[in-house]
Design an enzyme around this catalytic site. Structure first.
Site: not given
Length: 247
Positions: A155-157
């Site tokens: 999700a962060y990437a």
């Protein structure tokens, strides 16, 4: 740069109360820029960065704002315009990192991260695109995680992949404006955001991964920012991986 031109330049650093943002603010101030240290919830830390800059003979102020709110960030840019006459450099380090496997990621957390990292970057980039003076630079922040792809970072990437896409397209849209637009993508860096929740063993393993065999420091990343904000005028529309060669 320490030329007369540099002493007249003005930089906004979003997330300036954070580790990388604070280091970037201090590094640009050392180059003679007047620096606006933006913060969301870290007023005390932003004030510390300002005090450090002014103690060294620089000029800095701290200003609050929600990066995802165009009215609040528009007001911040207006204040900078009124106080210093314009904006030459925008360094957009503000962001949050929430980790979980895809199957377990809480969607409210997912939405919150996208609001800050994607919408926030877009709002600040939009203002920068409208207001940066000729000779200016916009520097957004991604992560080397987009290359490394470890579990729990999906999700962060995804938010940082979006940052890269919008930034590289904006570089092309700024044709004729004499403004460079780039992305810095740090690797493992010894900041509170990175170290939080990791065991000593995990930290040691990550520190050993780059050929240089250490974690990056906020000051390492700030050097890349200073290059893009100053002498690196022929670097445009690029993602700069500041990661010690980890990938």
């Amino acid at each position: 740069m320490t030329t007369g031109q540099a002493t007249e330049r003005v930089a906004i650093v979003t997330g300036g109360s954070g580790g990388i943002g604070g280091a970037a603010a201090q590094r640009l101030a050392a180059d003679g820029m007047k620096v606006v240290v933006h913060y969301a919830g870290g007023a005390a830390k932003a004030d510390q960065v300002v005090e450090s800059i002014t103690a060294a003979g620089g000029v800095a102020i701290a200003l609050p704002g929600d990066v995802a709110d165009p009215a609040e960030m528009g007001q911040l840019f207006d204040t900078v315009q009124e106080r210093f006459g314009g904006v030459d450099v925008v360094v957009n380090t503000a962001g949050i990192m929430l980790l979980a496997p895809v199957a377990e990621m809480d969607l409210d957390a997912f939405d919150r991260m996208h609001r800050v990292n994607v919408r926030g970057t877009f709002v600040v980039s939009q203002l920068a695109a409208r207001r940066l003076r000729p000779g200016g630079a916009l520097i957004n922040f991604s992560t080397s995680i987009t290359r490394l792809q470890p579990p729990t970072y999906a999700a962060y990437a995804a938010t940082k992949g979006a940052v890269e896409a919008m930034t590289l397209i904006l570089a092309r849209e700024m044709r004729g404006r004499d403004v460079t637009v780039n992305v810095v993508a740090p690797g493992p860096t010894a900041t509170a955001l990175f170290l939080d929740g990791k065991t000593e063993e995990q930290i040691d393993r990550l520190a050993a991964a780059p050929p240089l065999e250490r974690l990056g420091t906020p000051e390492d990343i700030a050097e890349s920012v200073a290059f893009l904000a100053g002498p690196g005028r022929w670097v445009n529309g690029q993602v700069i991986y500041a990661n010690g060669g980890i990938g």
